[in-house]
Design a protein around this motif. Structure first.
Motif, short mmCIF file in Angstrom:
data_model
loop_
_atom_site.label_atom_id
_atom_site.label_comp_id
_atom_site.label_asym_id
_atom_site.label_seq_id
_atom_site.Cartn_x
_atom_site.Cartn_y
_atom_site.Cartn_z
N MET A 150 22.15 -80.31 35.43
CA MET A 150 21.40 -79.21 34.83
C MET A 150 21.90 -79.03 33.40
SD MET A 150 19.20 -76.71 35.02
CE MET A 150 18.88 -76.07 36.62
N THR A 151 20.95 -78.86 32.52
CA THR A 151 21.26 -78.60 31.12
C THR A 151 20.54 -77.33 30.68
OG1 THR A 151 19.34 -79.83 30.29
CG2 THR A 151 21.41 -81.09 30.63
N VAL A 152 20.96 -76.80 29.55
CA VAL A 152 20.29 -75.63 28.97
C VAL A 152 18.83 -75.96 28.71
CG1 VAL A 152 20.22 -74.07 26.99
CG2 VAL A 152 22.41 -74.77 27.95
N GLU A 153 18.59 -77.16 28.22
CA GLU A 153 17.22 -77.58 27.90
C GLU A 153 16.36 -77.63 29.15
OE1 GLU A 153 20.01 -79.25 26.87
OE2 GLU A 153 19.95 -78.65 24.77
N ARG A 154 16.91 -78.16 30.24
CA ARG A 154 16.12 -78.23 31.49
C ARG A 154 15.86 -76.83 32.02
NH1 ARG A 154 16.91 -80.77 37.49
NH2 ARG A 154 15.13 -79.61 38.32
N LEU A 155 16.87 -75.98 32.01
CA LEU A 155 16.69 -74.62 32.50
C LEU A 155 15.54 -73.94 31.75
CD1 LEU A 155 19.41 -72.07 33.35
CD2 LEU A 155 17.54 -71.40 31.88
N ARG A 156 15.60 -73.99 30.43
CA ARG A 156 14.56 -73.37 29.60
C ARG A 156 13.20 -74.00 29.88
NH1 ARG A 156 13.77 -70.29 25.38
NH2 ARG A 156 15.94 -69.89 24.94
N ALA A 157 13.14 -75.31 29.93
CA ALA A 157 11.87 -76.00 30.17
C ALA A 157 11.28 -75.65 31.53
CB ALA A 157 12.05 -77.51 30.04
N ASP A 158 12.14 -75.58 32.54
CA ASP A 158 11.67 -75.21 33.87
C ASP A 158 11.10 -73.81 33.89
OD1 ASP A 158 12.50 -77.70 34.79
OD2 ASP A 158 14.21 -76.93 35.92
N VAL A 159 11.79 -72.88 33.24
CA VAL A 159 11.32 -71.48 33.20
C VAL A 159 10.00 -71.40 32.44
CG1 VAL A 159 11.82 -69.16 32.34
CG2 VAL A 159 13.62 -70.48 33.46
N GLU A 160 9.92 -72.06 31.30
CA GLU A 160 8.68 -72.04 30.52
C GLU A 160 7.53 -72.65 31.32
OE1 GLU A 160 10.64 -72.22 26.06
OE2 GLU A 160 10.16 -74.10 27.07
N GLN A 161 7.81 -73.72 32.03
CA GLN A 161 6.76 -74.38 32.80
C GLN A 161 6.24 -73.47 33.91
OE1 GLN A 161 7.93 -77.91 34.91
NE2 GLN A 161 5.81 -78.52 35.26
N VAL A 162 7.15 -72.86 34.67
CA VAL A 162 6.72 -72.03 35.79
C VAL A 162 5.97 -70.78 35.30
CG1 VAL A 162 8.77 -70.57 36.15
CG2 VAL A 162 7.45 -71.32 38.09
N LEU A 163 6.27 -70.33 34.08
CA LEU A 163 5.58 -69.18 33.52
C LEU A 163 4.32 -69.56 32.74
CD1 LEU A 163 8.57 -67.00 32.27
CD2 LEU A 163 7.16 -66.67 34.33
N GLY A 164 4.12 -70.86 32.52
CA GLY A 164 2.97 -71.31 31.75
C GLY A 164 3.10 -70.98 30.27
N GLU A 165 4.34 -70.93 29.79
CA GLU A 165 4.61 -70.61 28.39
C GLU A 165 4.81 -71.90 27.59
OE1 GLU A 165 4.88 -67.66 26.84
OE2 GLU A 165 4.69 -66.35 28.58
N PRO A 166 4.40 -71.89 26.32
CA PRO A 166 4.65 -73.08 25.49
C PRO A 166 6.15 -73.25 25.21
CG PRO A 166 3.50 -71.37 24.24
CD PRO A 166 3.65 -70.87 25.63
N PRO A 167 6.59 -74.47 24.99
CA PRO A 167 8.00 -74.73 24.69
C PRO A 167 8.49 -73.89 23.51
CG PRO A 167 6.87 -76.79 25.09
CD PRO A 167 5.81 -75.71 25.04
N GLY A 168 9.66 -73.30 23.67
CA GLY A 168 10.28 -72.52 22.61
C GLY A 168 9.76 -71.11 22.47
N SER A 169 8.91 -70.66 23.38
CA SER A 169 8.30 -69.34 23.22
C SER A 169 9.11 -68.20 23.82
CB SER A 169 6.90 -69.34 23.84
OG SER A 169 6.98 -69.55 25.23
N LEU A 170 10.09 -68.52 24.66
CA LEU A 170 10.89 -67.48 25.29
C LEU A 170 12.15 -67.20 24.49
CD1 LEU A 170 10.79 -68.60 29.02
CD2 LEU A 170 9.46 -66.78 27.95
N GLY A 171 12.43 -65.93 24.29
CA GLY A 171 13.68 -65.53 23.66
C GLY A 171 14.80 -65.55 24.68
N GLU A 172 16.01 -65.74 24.23
CA GLU A 172 17.17 -65.80 25.13
C GLU A 172 17.30 -64.56 25.99
OE1 GLU A 172 19.64 -68.34 25.50
OE2 GLU A 172 18.02 -69.43 24.51
N HIS A 173 16.93 -63.41 25.43
CA HIS A 173 17.14 -62.15 26.13
C HIS A 173 15.83 -61.48 26.57
CE1 HIS A 173 21.38 -62.41 25.26
NE2 HIS A 173 21.05 -62.78 24.04
#
Length: 72
Positions: A1-24
């Motif tokens: 597991m990497t930070v990149e995978r975690l973020r990508a998985d969350v964005e994918q399940v939410l249907g968000e474009p890459p880089g659209s979620l803020g850390e907080h």
């Protein structure tokens, strides 16, 4: 597991474009629900990450999940 995978998985399940979620960003406010969260938990467990629904639901942000799952 990497930070990149975690973020990508969350964005994918939410249907968000890459880089659209803020850390907080509160992921519940962004559309995370129990079904999506369980999907992530199962996917990450399959990848060897020890976690559970309750732990992730307590603080639903990318920053918190990074800290919890990657020991960062």
């Amino acid at each position: 597991m990497t930070v990149e995978r975690l973020r990508a998985d969350v964005e994918q399940v939410l249907g968000e474009p890459p880089g659209s979620l803020g850390e907080h960003d509160n992921l519940l406010d962004r559309g995370m629900d129990s079904i999506r969260l369980m999907s992530l938990v199962e996917s990450w467990r399959t990848a060897g990450v020890e976690t559970d629904f309750i732990t992730l639901a307590e603080e639903p942000t990318v920053a918190a999940w990074t800290r919890l799952l990657l020991d960062v």
